[in-house]
Write an enzyme that holds these catalytic residues in place. Structure first.
Site, short mmCIF file in Angstrom:
data_model
loop_
_atom_site.label_atom_id
_atom_site.label_comp_id
_atom_site.label_asym_id
_atom_site.label_seq_id
_atom_site.Cartn_x
_atom_site.Cartn_y
_atom_site.Cartn_z
N THR A 166 2.48 7.91 -7.56
CA THR A 166 1.81 7.62 -6.29
C THR A 166 2.70 8.21 -5.23
O THR A 166 3.89 8.41 -5.47
CB THR A 166 1.75 6.08 -6.09
OG1 THR A 166 0.86 5.51 -7.02
CG2 THR A 166 1.32 5.68 -4.70
N ARG A 194 -10.44 0.51 -12.74
CA ARG A 194 -9.14 -0.14 -12.52
C ARG A 194 -8.63 0.27 -11.12
O ARG A 194 -8.61 1.44 -10.77
CB ARG A 194 -8.13 0.28 -13.57
CG ARG A 194 -6.73 -0.34 -13.40
CD ARG A 194 -5.80 0.53 -12.59
NE ARG A 194 -4.44 0.01 -12.50
CZ ARG A 194 -3.47 0.55 -11.78
NH1 ARG A 194 -3.71 1.65 -11.09
NH2 ARG A 194 -2.29 0.02 -11.71
N VAL A 195 -8.22 -0.71 -10.34
CA VAL A 195 -7.67 -0.44 -9.02
C VAL A 195 -6.25 -0.98 -9.01
O VAL A 195 -6.00 -2.09 -9.48
CB VAL A 195 -8.53 -1.13 -7.93
CG1 VAL A 195 -7.85 -1.05 -6.57
CG2 VAL A 195 -9.91 -0.49 -7.87
N GLY A 218 4.95 2.62 -8.94
CA GLY A 218 5.22 1.99 -10.23
C GLY A 218 4.06 1.08 -10.61
O GLY A 218 2.95 1.25 -10.10
N GLY A 220 1.44 -1.05 -10.42
CA GLY A 220 0.79 -1.68 -9.29
C GLY A 220 0.41 -3.13 -9.53
O GLY A 220 0.35 -3.93 -8.59
N1 ASP Z 1 1.25 1.95 -8.13
C1 ASP Z 1 0.31 2.89 -8.68
C2 ASP Z 1 -0.80 2.15 -9.33
O1 ASP Z 1 -0.55 1.11 -9.92
C3 ASP Z 1 0.91 3.83 -9.65
C4 ASP Z 1 2.30 4.28 -9.33
O2 ASP Z 1 2.75 4.15 -8.24
O3 ASP Z 1 3.01 4.79 -10.20
O4 ASP Z 1 -1.90 2.64 -9.34
#
Ligand code: ASP
Length: 310
Positions: A166, A194-195, A218, A220
């Site tokens: 992200t 999925r959100v 990471g 979420g």
């Molecule tokens: N935080 C994001 C999510 O869960 C993914 C990420 O940041 O690596 O969609």
């Protein structure tokens, strides 16, 4: 005295910083700066975690999540599971500016994007299509077999791994306003619909011009369970320094699970910090006085048996 304008980002946002700093240098708003940076990464097909070129869901559809927060007026906009548009951050900003709502998802978000003239895009590139097909092949599936599958969950569970990523931006402008933006294709090969935390105001993204901002990358699901970004901003408001706030966010996450988790924090005086529970992770920043982005190590806060309470 006004602080020096600055933008802080996750490591993969470093190349976008000059775009946003250009906005800040000519007296533009923090909001314009974070949107400009987010759009830059969304258009970068080499980044497989954001916008065009982002990894798709298990069915091969790229579903994008994004949010933007104006820390001065406490306004926010977000979209989730948006399909077919290249700049979810601008759609999120349009949700904030043009609707009485904060968040639009799925078909409604796409309808709104079309209605407001957002640019359409084919977000699944030949390269991410190949990555998706390879990931399916490794578990004995094909694009055709998953599209036919009656039950997707078993396939998702076999395919899904730590394919996360992200981009975060928090900016402070000349007037002392803070804004933040987060944009992502979410967890690669996720279950459709999925959100993650990125479009959830207070989870993956939050700021307040009186205090500062915080954004996550990471897993979420952890930021959603902990409301990490809002909690971090509350801790800044309580007088904690960004470095302490960032570390505490990781300590909180580590209590829930030992999975990758990262946070960036910017205080309204321009001081910033970042922490992670993995080694070797970096974040970046650039002020209006710098000629280019600077990378810094994120403070590593490892999970230990004694910090895991659940
Ligand atoms: N935080 C994001 C999510 O869960 C993914 C990420 O940041 O690596 O969609």
């Amino acid at each position: 005295m006004r602080p020096t304008p600055i933008i802080v980002t996750s490591g993969n946002g470093a190349t976008a910083l000059p775009e946003g700093v250009r906005v800040l240098r000519r007296g533009g708003s923090a909001l314009d700066a974070v949107e400009a940076c987010a759009r830059y990464v969304e258009a970068d097909v080499a980044d497989t975690s954001v916008g065009t070129g982002g990894l798709p869901n298990i069915l091969g559809v790229v579903e994008l999540d994004a949010s933007i927060v104006d820390g001065t007026a406490h306004r926010a906009g977000s979209v989730a599971a948006l399909v077919g548009f290249g700049h979810p951050i601008s759609v999120a900003r349009a949700v904030m500016r043009r609707t009485p709502h904060v968040m639009l998802v799925g078909e409604g978000a796409a309808r709104f994007a079309a209605e407001t003239g957002a640019e359409r895009a084919r977000n699944l590139t030949p390269s991410t299509r190949r990555l998706w097909a390879d990931a399916l092949r490794q578990v004995g599936e094909t694009p055709a077999s998953v599209r036919r599958a009656k039950r997707l969950l078993p396939v998702v569970k076999r395919v899904i791994a730590d394919r996360l990523g992200t981009v975060n931006f928090i900016a402070l402008d000349r007037r002392g306003n803070v804004a933040s933006a987060v944009t992502t294709s979410g967890w690669g090969y996720k279950y459709p619909g999925r959100v993650g935390d990125s479009p959830i105001i207070g989870a993956g993204n939050y700021c307040d011009s009186a205090t500062g901002g915080a954004c996550c990358t990471g897993y979420g699901e952890l930021a959603m369970r902990l409301l990490t970004a809002k909690t971090a901003v509350d801790r800044l408001a309580a007088g904690l320094r960004p470095a302490t706030v960032a570390r505490r966010a990781i300590v909180d996450a580590n209590r829930l699970a030992d999975v990758p988790f990262n946070v960036i924090v910017l205080a309204k005086d321009g001081t910033h910090a970042s922490a992670t529970n993995r080694a070797g992770r970096r974040y970046a920043f650039m002020t209006s006085e710098m000629t280019g982005p600077a990378m810094r190590s994120r403070a590593a806060v490892r999970a230990t048996r004694s910090t895991r309470s659940r």
